[in-house]
Design a protein around this motif. Structure first.
Motif, PDB file in Angstrom:
ATOM      1  N   LYS A 194       2.194   1.913   7.358  1.00 35.08           N
ATOM      2  CA  LYS A 194       2.369   1.723   8.414  1.00 35.08           C
ATOM      3  C   LYS A 194       4.045   2.034   8.827  1.00 35.08           C
ATOM      4  CE  LYS A 194      -0.232  -2.077  10.568  1.00 35.08           C
ATOM      5  NZ  LYS A 194      -1.438  -2.104   9.892  1.00 35.08           N
ATOM      6  N   VAL A 195       4.218   2.781  10.051  1.00 34.57           N
ATOM      7  CA  VAL A 195       5.218   3.435  10.283  1.00 34.57           C
ATOM      8  C   VAL A 195       6.042   2.526  11.386  1.00 34.57           C
ATOM      9  CG1 VAL A 195       6.315   5.416  10.978  1.00 34.57           C
ATOM     10  CG2 VAL A 195       4.591   5.763   9.624  1.00 34.57           C
ATOM     11  N   HIS A 196       7.345   2.162  11.047  1.00 32.34           N
ATOM     12  CA  HIS A 196       8.035   1.444  12.191  1.00 32.34           C
ATOM     13  C   HIS A 196       9.277   2.238  12.222  1.00 32.34           C
ATOM     14  CE1 HIS A 196       5.323  -1.955  11.540  1.00 32.34           C
ATOM     15  NE2 HIS A 196       5.624  -1.807  10.239  1.00 32.34           N
ATOM     16  N   GLU A 197       9.328   3.148  13.154  1.00 41.21           N
ATOM     17  CA  GLU A 197      10.432   3.954  13.399  1.00 41.21           C
ATOM     18  C   GLU A 197      10.788   4.897  12.129  1.00 41.21           C
ATOM     19  OE1 GLU A 197      13.319   1.801  15.395  1.00 41.21           O
ATOM     20  OE2 GLU A 197      12.198   1.742  17.201  1.00 41.21           O
ATOM     21  N   SER A 198      12.045   4.581  11.464  1.00 45.04           N
ATOM     22  CA  SER A 198      12.245   5.181  10.317  1.00 45.04           C
ATOM     23  C   SER A 198      12.064   4.402   8.953  1.00 45.04           C
ATOM     24  CB  SER A 198      13.808   5.627  10.170  1.00 45.04           C
ATOM     25  OG  SER A 198      14.650   4.709  10.234  1.00 45.04           O
ATOM     26  N   THR A 199      11.013   3.367   9.077  1.00 45.96           N
ATOM     27  CA  THR A 199      10.940   2.621   7.951  1.00 45.96           C
ATOM     28  C   THR A 199       9.327   2.614   7.788  1.00 45.96           C
ATOM     29  OG1 THR A 199      12.829   1.316   8.242  1.00 45.96           O
ATOM     30  CG2 THR A 199      10.759   0.216   7.093  1.00 45.96           C
ATOM     31  N   VAL A 200       8.814   2.576   6.529  1.00 46.49           N
ATOM     32  CA  VAL A 200       7.345   2.613   6.179  1.00 46.49           C
ATOM     33  C   VAL A 200       7.061   1.341   5.458  1.00 46.49           C
ATOM     34  CG1 VAL A 200       7.643   4.118   4.088  1.00 46.49           C
ATOM     35  CG2 VAL A 200       5.250   3.958   5.376  1.00 46.49           C
ATOM     36  N   GLN A 201       5.924   0.832   6.000  1.00 48.40           N
ATOM     37  CA  GLN A 201       5.559  -0.523   5.266  1.00 48.40           C
ATOM     38  C   GLN A 201       4.338  -0.110   4.354  1.00 48.40           C
ATOM     39  OE1 GLN A 201       3.854  -3.358   7.668  1.00 48.40           O
ATOM     40  NE2 GLN A 201       3.693  -4.978   6.042  1.00 48.40           N
ATOM     41  N   VAL A 202       4.431  -0.579   2.960  1.00 45.63           N
ATOM     42  CA  VAL A 202       3.250  -0.217   2.165  1.00 45.63           C
ATOM     43  C   VAL A 202       2.526  -1.252   2.246  1.00 45.63           C
ATOM     44  CG1 VAL A 202       2.313   0.337  -0.163  1.00 45.63           C
ATOM     45  CG2 VAL A 202       4.749   1.238   0.630  1.00 45.63           C
ATOM     46  N   VAL A 203       1.476  -1.368   3.000  1.00 48.67           N
ATOM     47  CA  VAL A 203       0.655  -2.658   3.461  1.00 48.67           C
ATOM     48  C   VAL A 203       0.083  -3.489   2.374  1.00 48.67           C
ATOM     49  CG1 VAL A 203      -1.178  -3.663   4.783  1.00 48.67           C
ATOM     50  CG2 VAL A 203      -0.086  -1.485   5.816  1.00 48.67           C
ATOM     51  N   PRO A 204      -0.651  -2.955   1.292  1.00 51.56           N
ATOM     52  CA  PRO A 204      -1.211  -3.802   0.149  1.00 51.56           C
ATOM     53  C   PRO A 204      -0.223  -4.266  -0.561  1.00 51.56           C
ATOM     54  CG  PRO A 204      -1.935  -1.753   0.350  1.00 51.56           C
ATOM     55  CD  PRO A 204      -0.955  -1.569   1.277  1.00 51.56           C
ATOM     56  N   HIS A 205       1.155  -3.879  -0.682  1.00 49.18           N
ATOM     57  CA  HIS A 205       2.326  -4.492  -1.415  1.00 49.18           C
ATOM     58  C   HIS A 205       3.351  -5.038  -0.481  1.00 49.18           C
ATOM     59  CE1 HIS A 205       1.339  -2.135  -5.304  1.00 49.18           C
ATOM     60  NE2 HIS A 205       0.538  -1.769  -4.505  1.00 49.18           N
ATOM     61  N   ASN A 206       3.171  -4.921   0.669  1.00 49.72           N
ATOM     62  CA  ASN A 206       4.088  -5.458   1.560  1.00 49.72           C
ATOM     63  C   ASN A 206       5.512  -5.191   1.418  1.00 49.72           C
ATOM     64  OD1 ASN A 206       4.801  -6.709   4.013  1.00 49.72           O
ATOM     65  ND2 ASN A 206       5.046  -8.656   3.114  1.00 49.72           N
ATOM     66  N   LYS A 207       5.592  -3.849   1.000  1.00 54.39           N
ATOM     67  CA  LYS A 207       6.932  -3.294   0.624  1.00 54.39           C
ATOM     68  C   LYS A 207       7.458  -2.499   1.650  1.00 54.39           C
ATOM     69  CE  LYS A 207       7.539  -3.158  -4.436  1.00 54.39           C
ATOM     70  NZ  LYS A 207       7.141  -2.314  -5.602  1.00 54.39           N
ATOM     71  N   LEU A 208       8.547  -2.248   1.860  1.00 51.99           N
ATOM     72  CA  LEU A 208       9.359  -1.557   3.186  1.00 51.99           C
ATOM     73  C   LEU A 208      10.349  -0.437   2.357  1.00 51.99           C
ATOM     74  CD1 LEU A 208      10.493  -4.291   5.609  1.00 51.99           C
ATOM     75  CD2 LEU A 208       8.407  -2.584   5.767  1.00 51.99           C
ATOM     76  N   PHE A 209      10.383   0.454   2.970  1.00 53.51           N
ATOM     77  CA  PHE A 209      11.009   1.722   2.544  1.00 53.51           C
ATOM     78  C   PHE A 209      11.736   2.413   3.876  1.00 53.51           C
ATOM     79  CE2 PHE A 209       8.309   1.544  -1.065  1.00 53.51           C
ATOM     80  CZ  PHE A 209       8.885   1.789  -2.172  1.00 53.51           C
ATOM     81  N   THR A 210      12.939   2.607   3.751  1.00 53.11           N
ATOM     82  CA  THR A 210      13.571   3.412   4.772  1.00 53.11           C
ATOM     83  C   THR A 210      14.057   4.645   4.416  1.00 53.11           C
ATOM     84  OG1 THR A 210      14.228   1.288   5.674  1.00 53.11           O
ATOM     85  CG2 THR A 210      15.319   3.177   6.698  1.00 53.11           C
TER      86      THR A 210
END
Ligand code: ADP
Ligand code: MG
Length: 437
Positions: A40-56
């Motif tokens: 899932k994309v939120h601006e310049s961050t992506v959420q890896v949904v199954p792991h609930n991890k965020l990367f910017t």
């Protein structure tokens, strides 16, 4: 140093998530997947949904992003840097079928031409020629330029010239050398002069065809090899000097049998040496020098980053897998050595693979590097997607190094007043130190 120049000097990382393809949806269990079930994309961050991890990242492009959006956000500025005389590299990283070739536009097939779907390379070249053709007609000595391209593939740690279709025995061996100034150059690689985007498309297609020959399965091979499309640009610009009228220097130049040459990059190009300046010429107020700028743009479509265990690891294939991983591994090591400030003075392991050796000039230093991490939205690829995000995240560390090194960047300034001031200060300091000892 302004924020803007910090940004352009830093390694930038963009993530692009490809849309679900017909092939993904053809598998019954994925038929009802939504594009953002996994990422899932939120601006310049992506959420890896199954792991609930965020990367910017510096940029994140979701599945709906178009080729045009990608180029406007990423390619535009880089071409400008390239024209300004900087070396630029774009690396496309990701597992096989994550969209690397689509995004880069390194494969060209004449039968399937669709301008909207063109990737970065054709767009970048069109923009480059646009800029180069924008010559102010009022300029007395218009700038001259030469654009050359080469296209190579690294397969099993072997360099293959994709623009040379002669049988292997008849092509010169390709070697990577270093000149006395530490600049990397390749011998035996065909470099062709191009005058337009159409020329470039022609050679891209030729290279794509050559890439396919000699392999039973084009996809198999292309996913295991790195393709590097390089553009070199040499520009000659007339730089009028500040003095006007007939100076002493120009008089003595006119009297000597050959025009006196200054050293370094301010050399007059050989092509104009045979035109002896007449006294009339020298009386023109536009006394000056030809300034020569050379820059290189590497478009790198990296081998698939998937780990060996998922491929049939047998015999030759295993060897290929290991070698390709060696290239990507070396790239990862170079990236982390550049990014880790504690290792700054230690050596950067460019020599560990042909890929990093070839890209030496373009990784770190004053070069501008963009990594485009490509990811698939399919759950089946999740573990590879996570690997890609982690690798790309590590690449972002180079940013710190470049910000800290901004003094060195600043030293490349052409602001002579600034440099004079600095030299003056240093001389003063040396004088004080010497008198104190
Ligand atoms: P890679 O080079 O990473 O192996 P490709 O670029 O060949 O992957 O992409 C795999 C498939 O997905 C191709 O059929 C390509 O056309 C399609 N594809 C990739 N990215 C996109 C995108 N952003 N939009 C539409 N199709 C895409
Ligand atoms: Mg590909």
């Amino acid at each position: 140093m302004t924020k803007d120049s910090q940004q352009t000097a830093a390694i930038q990382v963009a993530l692009r998530i490809r849309p679900l393809t017909g092939r993904d949806r053809a598998q019954p269990r994925f038929a009802n997947l939504a594009q953002d079930d996994v990422l899932k994309v939120h601006e310049s961050t992506v959420q890896v949904v199954p792991h609930n991890k965020l990367f910017t990242f510096d940029y994140v492009f979701g599945p709906d992003s178009t080729q045009n959006e990608i180029f406007s956000a990423l390619g535009d500025k880089l071409i400008q840097k390239f024209v300004d005389g900087y070396n630029v590299t774009i690396l496309a990283y990701g597992q096989t079928s994550s969209g690397k070739t689509y995004t880069m536009g390194t494969a060209q097939h004449s039968g399937r031409y669709n301008a909207e779907e063109e990737g970065i390379v054709p767009r970048a070249m069109a923009q480059l020629f646009d800029i180069l053709h924008q010559t102010d007609s009022a300029i007395i000595r218009p700038p001259k330029y030469t654009v050359k391209v080469s296209f190579v593939e690294i397969y099993n740690e072997e360099l293959i010239d994709l623009l040379n279709s002669a049988p292997p025995g008849e092509t010169p061996p390709v070697t990577i050398r270093e000149d006395s100034k530490g600049h990397i150059y390749w011998t035996g690689v065909k470099e062709v002069v191009v005058h337009s985007t159409d020329d470039v498309l022609f050679y891209l297609e030729q290279g794509t065809q050559n890439r396919a020959t000699g392999s039973t399965d084009m996809n198999e091979k292309s996913s295991r090899s790195h393709a590097i499309f390089s553009v070199s640009l040499r520009q000659e610009k007339w730089m009028p000097s500040q003095t006007s009228g007939l100076s002493q220097a120009s008089l003595s130049r006119a009297a000597s049998p050959t025009p006196s040459r200054s050293t370094g990059s301010r050399q007059r190009p050989p092509s104009s040496l045979n035109v002896r300046p007449s006294l009339n010429d020298l009386r023109q107020p536009e006394e000056g020098d030809w300034i020569i700028t050379s820059s290189k743009f590497n478009f790198v479509d990296l081998a698939g980053s998937e780990r060996l265990k998922r491929t049939a690891a047998e015999g030759d294939r295993r060897k290929e897998g290991i070698n390709i991983n060696a290239g990507l591994l070396a790239l990862g090591n170079v990236i982390s050595a550049l990014g880790d400030s504690s290792k700054r003075s230690t050596h950067i392991p460019y020599r560990d693979s042909k890929l990093t050796r070839l890209l030496q000039d373009s990784l770190g230093g004053s070069a501008t590097t963009l990594m485009i991490a490509c990811a698939s939205p399919v759950e089946y690829n999740l573990s590879e997607t996570l690997n890609t995000l982690q690798y790309a995240n590590r690449a972002r560390n180079i940013k710190n190094r470049i910000e800290r090194n901004e003094v060195e960047e600043w030293m490349t300034t052409d602001n002579i007043e600034l440099l004079r001031g600095m030299i003056g200060k240093l001389r003063q300091e040396v004088r004080v130190l010497k008198s104190g000892s």
